[in-house]
Write an enzyme that holds these catalytic residues in place. Structure first.
Site, PDB file in Angstrom:
ATOM      1  N   GLN A 106     -18.433  -7.489  -0.073  1.00  0.00           N
ATOM      2  CA  GLN A 106     -17.342  -8.239  -0.909  1.00  0.00           C
ATOM      3  C   GLN A 106     -17.103  -9.462  -0.538  1.00  0.00           C
ATOM      4  OE1 GLN A 106     -14.385  -4.879  -1.106  1.00  0.00           O
ATOM      5  NE2 GLN A 106     -12.937  -6.485  -1.321  1.00  0.00           N
ATOM      6  N   LYS A 132      -1.770  -6.972  -8.135  1.00  0.00           N
ATOM      7  CA  LYS A 132      -2.202  -8.297  -7.478  1.00  0.00           C
ATOM      8  C   LYS A 132      -3.361  -8.691  -7.894  1.00  0.00           C
ATOM      9  CE  LYS A 132      -2.626  -9.168  -3.328  1.00  0.00           C
ATOM     10  NZ  LYS A 132      -3.695  -9.956  -3.192  1.00  0.00           N
ATOM     11  N   ASP A 133      -4.138  -7.630  -7.542  1.00  0.00           N
ATOM     12  CA  ASP A 133      -5.767  -7.902  -7.818  1.00  0.00           C
ATOM     13  C   ASP A 133      -5.947  -7.868  -9.201  1.00  0.00           C
ATOM     14  OD1 ASP A 133      -6.652  -8.868  -5.024  1.00  0.00           O
ATOM     15  OD2 ASP A 133      -5.925  -6.696  -4.625  1.00  0.00           O
ATOM     16  N   HIS A 188       0.752  -1.263  -0.054  1.00  0.00           N
ATOM     17  CA  HIS A 188       0.064  -0.016   0.160  1.00  0.00           C
ATOM     18  C   HIS A 188       0.905   1.189  -0.082  1.00  0.00           C
ATOM     19  CE1 HIS A 188      -2.885  -2.783   2.057  1.00  0.00           C
ATOM     20  NE2 HIS A 188      -3.804  -2.416   1.031  1.00  0.00           N
ATOM     21  N   SER A 241       0.658  -8.886   0.745  1.00  0.00           N
ATOM     22  CA  SER A 241      -1.003  -8.838   0.998  1.00  0.00           C
ATOM     23  C   SER A 241      -1.260  -8.774   2.492  1.00  0.00           C
ATOM     24  CB  SER A 241      -1.348 -10.211   0.341  1.00  0.00           C
ATOM     25  OG  SER A 241      -2.632 -10.491   0.772  1.00  0.00           O
ATOM     26  N   GLN A 251      -9.719  -7.579 -10.453  1.00  0.00           N
ATOM     27  CA  GLN A 251     -10.225  -6.457  -9.669  1.00  0.00           C
ATOM     28  C   GLN A 251     -10.165  -4.988 -10.593  1.00  0.00           C
ATOM     29  OE1 GLN A 251     -10.757  -5.411  -5.361  1.00  0.00           O
ATOM     30  NE2 GLN A 251      -8.834  -4.269  -5.702  1.00  0.00           N
TER      31      GLN A 251
HETATM   32  O1  PAF Z   1      -8.461  -4.154  -3.136  1.00  0.00           O
HETATM   33  C1  PAF Z   1      -9.059  -3.964  -1.964  1.00  0.00           C
HETATM   34  O2  PAF Z   1      -8.528  -3.473  -0.865  1.00  0.00           O
HETATM   35  C2  PAF Z   1     -10.516  -3.773  -2.284  1.00  0.00           C
HETATM   36  O3  PAF Z   1     -11.106  -4.554  -3.010  1.00  0.00           O
HETATM   37  C3  PAF Z   1     -11.128  -2.373  -2.304  1.00  0.00           C
HETATM   38  C4  PAF Z   1     -10.838  -1.868  -3.925  1.00  0.00           C
HETATM   39  C5  PAF Z   1     -10.519  -1.327  -1.419  1.00  0.00           C
HETATM   40  C6  PAF Z   1     -12.801  -2.238  -2.396  1.00  0.00           C
HETATM   41  O4  PAF Z   1     -13.054  -2.561  -1.233  1.00  0.00           O
END
Ligand code: PAF
Length: 280
Positions: free
Chosen positions: A61, A149-150, A34, A185, A153
């Protein structure tokens, strides 16, 4: 750093501050991965722009048997990290603020939300799209940074902002890795020392596939079997290890084409880890 817990607090801050906003959405439990996204946001925003982050563990989610309740929550440490990484503002709402009683609308990500992660986690991407659409409506950023990584998404969210004409650019940032290649992660902290020692095999399998691909191997079955074998040998349960089209996520069944993404999801005990490498 400004801390806003309600939508009206954030909007007040947002409309009193000048400069373009670069946004990093998170679920907290922040780590150096992050950190690299927030630092990138700082570079893009420049000294006059605003770096905004959000911390919200989004209930919609998570499936009923997933880790919503045990998902790591370390708000004080997260706020200290965001300050150190030079964020200007963080939005950390309660679940009621985002989903007040009577909330009924959600966003269907379509076909792309039903494959790979979406097949294993039904409803996951509907929850992701819904919360990110709401966050974008609140934060109103010029750009949003997501981690590679995602992979699925970030692809689905790119489709969402295009399809719904949302005026935001999505930037995909490279995955930050531990020295053995394990993708950073928040879920890595669930791993026992023994599991952690074996988790590097996911990246080893991806690196093996990369090497094969660069050497001219295009046989999908051979690449997929080789990746699965490498993960399984280290005691992980491979949920999928696939070569897919990097824009449509269609699985290459025979010949691996271009652009290609190798995608792995594997379980170590009850912990699920995902990772990928892209070739274009
Ligand atoms: O990748 C994440 O941390 C989550 O899926 C996100 C994009 C913040 C949505 O809750």
């Amino acid at each position: 750093m400004n801390i806003c817990k309600t939508i009206s607090e954030f909007r007040q801050y947002r409309h009193s501050a000048a400069g373009k906003v670069i946004f990093v959405p998170t679920m907290g439990a922040l780590h150096e991965g992050h950190g690299s996204l927030v630092r990138m946001a700082r570079r893009l925003a420049g000294p006059d722009g605003i770096v905004a982050a959000s911390i919200f563990v989004n209930p919609t989610q998570f499936g009923p048997h997933e880790d919503f309740h045990k998902y790591p929550r370390h708000i004080e440490q997260d706020l200290a990290n965001l300050t150190a990484w030079d964020a200007d503002v963080v939005f950390c709402p309660s679940a009621e603020e985002i989903y007040p009683p009577g909330h009924v609308t959600s966003i269907d990500p379509g076909e792309l939300g039903t494959v790979l992660e979406g097949a294993i986690r039904p409803g996951h991407f509907r929850g992701v799209c819904t919360v990110v659409a709401k966050l974008l409506g609140i934060v109103e950023p010029a750009a949003m940074i997501l981690g590679q990584k995602d992979f699925q998404q970030q692809l689905i969210l790119k489709h969402m902002v295009r399809d719904l004409n949302m005026p935001v650019e999505i930037i995909t940032a490279p995955t930050l890795r531990e020295p053995d290649g394990l993708a950073m992660s928040s879920r890595n902290r669930y791993l026992t020392p023994d599991q952690r020692a074996r988790a590097g095999s996911i990246y080893q399998a991806l690196s093996w596939a990369t090497h094969q691909y660069k050497s001219g191997e295009r046989d999908a079955a051979a690449l997929e079997a080789g990746m699965s074998e490498r993960i399984t040998q280290s005691g992980l349960e491979a949920q999928y290890a696939l070569a897919c089209h990097a824009e449509t996520l269609e699985v290459y069944h025979q010949t691996v084409g271009n652009p290609c993404v190798f995608l792995i999801a594997a379980k170590l005990g009850t912990t699920r880890l995902i990772d990928n490498v892209v070739h274009s």
